[in-house]
Enzyme design. Structure first.
Site, PDB file in Angstrom:
ATOM      1  N   HIS A  43       0.837  -1.187   0.000  1.00 48.76           N
ATOM      2  CA  HIS A  43       0.000   0.000   0.000  1.00 48.76           C
ATOM      3  C   HIS A  43       0.877   1.243   0.000  1.00 48.76           C
ATOM      4  O   HIS A  43       2.075   1.202   0.327  1.00 48.76           O
ATOM      5  CB  HIS A  43      -0.928  -0.005   1.212  1.00 48.76           C
ATOM      6  CG  HIS A  43      -2.008  -1.030   1.114  1.00 48.76           C
ATOM      7  ND1 HIS A  43      -3.061  -1.119   1.992  1.00 48.76           N
ATOM      8  CD2 HIS A  43      -2.212  -2.033   0.209  1.00 48.76           C
ATOM      9  CE1 HIS A  43      -3.860  -2.116   1.649  1.00 48.76           C
ATOM     10  NE2 HIS A  43      -3.364  -2.686   0.580  1.00 48.76           N
ATOM     11  N   GLU A  45       1.127   3.826   1.869  1.00 43.20           N
ATOM     12  CA  GLU A  45       1.758   4.223   3.126  1.00 43.20           C
ATOM     13  C   GLU A  45       3.044   3.438   3.371  1.00 43.20           C
ATOM     14  O   GLU A  45       4.072   3.996   3.789  1.00 43.20           O
ATOM     15  CB  GLU A  45       0.803   3.987   4.303  1.00 43.20           C
ATOM     16  CG  GLU A  45      -0.512   4.735   4.195  1.00 43.20           C
ATOM     17  CD  GLU A  45      -1.627   3.910   3.583  1.00 43.20           C
ATOM     18  OE1 GLU A  45      -2.742   3.940   4.128  1.00 43.20           O
ATOM     19  OE2 GLU A  45      -1.369   3.236   2.560  1.00 43.20           O
ATOM     20  N   CYS A  68      -5.733   1.439   6.278  1.00 42.08           N
ATOM     21  CA  CYS A  68      -6.500   0.240   6.633  1.00 42.08           C
ATOM     22  C   CYS A  68      -6.004  -0.338   7.949  1.00 42.08           C
ATOM     23  O   CYS A  68      -4.847  -0.166   8.344  1.00 42.08           O
ATOM     24  CB  CYS A  68      -6.408  -0.802   5.524  1.00 42.08           C
ATOM     25  SG  CYS A  68      -4.753  -1.499   5.289  1.00 42.08           S
ATOM     26  N   TRP A 163     -17.963   9.636 -38.235  1.00 45.99           N
ATOM     27  CA  TRP A 163     -17.451  10.613 -37.280  1.00 45.99           C
ATOM     28  C   TRP A 163     -18.247  11.912 -37.371  1.00 45.99           C
ATOM     29  O   TRP A 163     -18.451  12.450 -38.454  1.00 45.99           O
ATOM     30  CB  TRP A 163     -15.972  10.928 -37.558  1.00 45.99           C
ATOM     31  CG  TRP A 163     -15.066   9.742 -37.595  1.00 45.99           C
ATOM     32  CD1 TRP A 163     -14.317   9.311 -38.649  1.00 45.99           C
ATOM     33  CD2 TRP A 163     -14.789   8.834 -36.526  1.00 45.99           C
ATOM     34  NE1 TRP A 163     -13.603   8.198 -38.320  1.00 45.99           N
ATOM     35  CE2 TRP A 163     -13.869   7.873 -37.017  1.00 45.99           C
ATOM     36  CE3 TRP A 163     -15.233   8.720 -35.211  1.00 45.99           C
ATOM     37  CZ2 TRP A 163     -13.381   6.833 -36.236  1.00 45.99           C
ATOM     38  CZ3 TRP A 163     -14.747   7.688 -34.436  1.00 45.99           C
ATOM     39  CH2 TRP A 163     -13.840   6.762 -34.945  1.00 45.99           C
ATOM     40  N   ARG A 177     -11.125   7.065 -22.434  1.00 48.65           N
ATOM     41  CA  ARG A 177     -11.076   5.601 -22.336  1.00 48.65           C
ATOM     42  C   ARG A 177      -9.918   5.141 -21.461  1.00 48.65           C
ATOM     43  O   ARG A 177     -10.030   4.152 -20.718  1.00 48.65           O
ATOM     44  CB  ARG A 177     -10.905   4.982 -23.726  1.00 48.65           C
ATOM     45  CG  ARG A 177     -12.148   4.928 -24.573  1.00 48.65           C
ATOM     46  CD  ARG A 177     -11.851   4.225 -25.888  1.00 48.65           C
ATOM     47  NE  ARG A 177     -13.008   4.169 -26.780  1.00 48.65           N
ATOM     48  CZ  ARG A 177     -12.984   3.692 -28.007  1.00 48.65           C
ATOM     49  NH1 ARG A 177     -11.844   3.196 -28.491  1.00 48.65           N
ATOM     50  NH2 ARG A 177     -14.069   3.687 -28.741  1.00 48.65           N
ATOM     51  N   THR A 189     -24.532  -1.746 -31.480  1.00 51.65           N
ATOM     52  CA  THR A 189     -23.300  -1.048 -31.844  1.00 51.65           C
ATOM     53  C   THR A 189     -22.243  -2.029 -32.321  1.00 51.65           C
ATOM     54  O   THR A 189     -21.496  -1.754 -33.270  1.00 51.65           O
ATOM     55  CB  THR A 189     -22.779  -0.239 -30.644  1.00 51.65           C
ATOM     56  OG1 THR A 189     -23.740   0.759 -30.308  1.00 51.65           O
ATOM     57  CG2 THR A 189     -21.449   0.425 -30.961  1.00 51.65           C
ATOM     58  N   ARG A 200      -6.303   4.247 -28.476  1.00 46.83           N
ATOM     59  CA  ARG A 200      -5.374   4.386 -29.591  1.00 46.83           C
ATOM     60  C   ARG A 200      -4.772   5.792 -29.546  1.00 46.83           C
ATOM     61  O   ARG A 200      -5.216   6.714 -30.234  1.00 46.83           O
ATOM     62  CB  ARG A 200      -6.072   4.116 -30.922  1.00 46.83           C
ATOM     63  CG  ARG A 200      -6.589   2.697 -31.040  1.00 46.83           C
ATOM     64  CD  ARG A 200      -7.135   2.363 -32.413  1.00 46.83           C
ATOM     65  NE  ARG A 200      -8.311   3.133 -32.782  1.00 46.83           N
ATOM     66  CZ  ARG A 200      -9.546   2.841 -32.405  1.00 46.83           C
ATOM     67  NH1 ARG A 200      -9.768   1.806 -31.606  1.00 46.83           N
ATOM     68  NH2 ARG A 200     -10.568   3.581 -32.796  1.00 46.83           N
ATOM     69  N   GLU A 275     -20.435   3.754 -24.329  1.00 43.55           N
ATOM     70  CA  GLU A 275     -20.145   4.479 -25.560  1.00 43.55           C
ATOM     71  C   GLU A 275     -21.178   4.292 -26.650  1.00 43.55           C
ATOM     72  O   GLU A 275     -21.311   5.143 -27.511  1.00 43.55           O
ATOM     73  CB  GLU A 275     -18.768   4.059 -26.106  1.00 43.55           C
ATOM     74  CG  GLU A 275     -17.625   4.659 -25.360  1.00 43.55           C
ATOM     75  CD  GLU A 275     -16.390   4.806 -26.235  1.00 43.55           C
ATOM     76  OE1 GLU A 275     -16.469   4.519 -27.437  1.00 43.55           O
ATOM     77  OE2 GLU A 275     -15.359   5.206 -25.699  1.00 43.55           O
ATOM     78  N   LEU A 280     -29.271   1.009 -25.513  1.00 45.76           N
ATOM     79  CA  LEU A 280     -28.609   0.733 -24.241  1.00 45.76           C
ATOM     80  C   LEU A 280     -28.593   1.977 -23.362  1.00 45.76           C
ATOM     81  O   LEU A 280     -28.918   1.916 -22.166  1.00 45.76           O
ATOM     82  CB  LEU A 280     -27.189   0.236 -24.494  1.00 45.76           C
ATOM     83  CG  LEU A 280     -26.312   0.031 -23.247  1.00 45.76           C
ATOM     84  CD1 LEU A 280     -26.920  -1.015 -22.332  1.00 45.76           C
ATOM     85  CD2 LEU A 280     -24.891  -0.354 -23.660  1.00 45.76           C
TER      86      LEU A 280
END
Length: 341
Positions: A43, A45, A68, A163, A177, A189, A200, A275, A280
């Protein structure tokens, strides 16, 4: 604290939280820093304290999240803090995880460590909003990304425009993304666009988001490019497709989206970017499962009705939900608008 926040943002350790830490010696000089890289690794810390060594004694630990006090894959951080002899701990935000939730703070306070809570925990939570959302709701943070014309159309009726936005806006969408655990589309889609749903960007070497397909009533294409990326397929019934098919209860013949999202969280995916597909998106919206949105407004006016953002009718103003616009920025000829519920 902001240095610790910057360290935390470097990694995507989900289902564990993003955490960063900085150690200051007794004179206030930075002597150690670290971040949590992923499940099973030290972790933040512990990384920072090991780097500081004996210089941590009598000093201050600044950490973005409550330490924790339970044993998981690694020992509790509270023990490491006490062993290091730190006199003061500055905590960015309390941990909503029920295994922690105040236990770490109590253990340190009972041992005589001075505790200071950062005055803007909401700012710290924005380093890892998916983690906090999941621990409070049991499901991932869902972000809906869409590109549309100024008059609200995502595509012409013939679906032939690939596009709407500029290269600059599309590059920004790839950076979006890169910040999430998963990118989700519907079967429509997948059939229409054959997307890869990957990042990309020139020189990108980070972790790719996991592709997710919500199966519908139509057969999924056997030659989709996405199969090469081992997608998760949320399906109400058995499917013979590549990837990881996750069975989800059906709701009127459709995947129960709330249960599907919980299944993704169980797989460690705490931020999901939606996306593709008005169907949906519309179902998620009507079930109040969308938490945030990023809309790219192209410098175009459609001048008619094509494909809207959300499938379904908008009959009365009372159906509209108020949202908070959190950011507006220009991307060349386009606009990016960030909003949240």
């Amino acid at each position: 604290m902001r240095r610790a926040m910057g360290l935390a943002a470097t990694y995507r350790p989900h289902p564990n939280p993003r955490v960063g830490a900085v150690v200051l010696d007794a004179t206030g000089r930075p002597v150690g820093e670290g971040a949590h890289r992923g499940p099973g690794s030290h972790h933040a810390e512990v990384v920072a304290l090991e780097q500081a060594g004996d210089k941590a004694r009598g000093g201050t630990l600044v950490v973005t999240l409550e330490p924790c006090d339970h044993t998981g894959r690694t020992p509790p951080c509270t023990g490491a803090i006490l062993q290091a002899g730190v006199a003061r701990v500055v905590v960015g935000a309390a941990d909503p995880d029920p295994r922690v939730a105040g236990r770490g703070l109590r253990r340190l306070a009972e041992a005589g460590v001075e505790l200071v809570m950062w005055d803007d925990p909401a700012e710290v939570e924005e380093v890892d909003p998916g983690y906090f959302h999941h621990r409070r709701t049991g499901r991932p943070l869902v972000i809906h990304k869409s590109a549309l014309t100024l008059d609200g159309q995502t595509a012409p009726a013939d679906l032939q425009a690939r596009w709407l936005t500029s290269d600059r806006a599309r590059e920004d969408a790839h950076r979006l993304r890169a910040e999430v655990d998963a990118v989700m589309v519907g079967a429509g889609t997948l059939i229409a666009d054959d997307p890869l749903l990957d990042v990309r960007l020139a020189g990108f070497e980070g972790q790719q988001p996991r592709p997710v397909v919500v199966a519908g009533r139509r057969p999924l294409p056997p030659d989709a490019r996405l199969w090469a990326r081992n997608p998760i397929v949320l399906s109400p019934g058995p499917l013979d497709v590549p990837g990881e098919v996750v069975p989800v209860p059906a709701e009127g013949g459709w995947v129960d989206l709330a249960e599907g999202l919980k299944a993704l969280a169980d797989l460690g995916l705490l931020t999901v970017l939606v996306e593709g597909g008005a169907t949906l998106a519309g179902r998620l919206w009507r079930q109040r499962l969308i938490d945030r949105g990023v809309f790219y407004l192209a410098g175009r006016v459609a001048g008619g009705r094509g494909v809207g953002v959300y499938a379904g009718s908008f009959d009365t103003l009372s159906q509209a939900s108020p949202v908070t616009i959190t950011d507006v920025r220009a991307l060349g000829s386009d606009l990016r608008i960030d909003w949240r519920m």
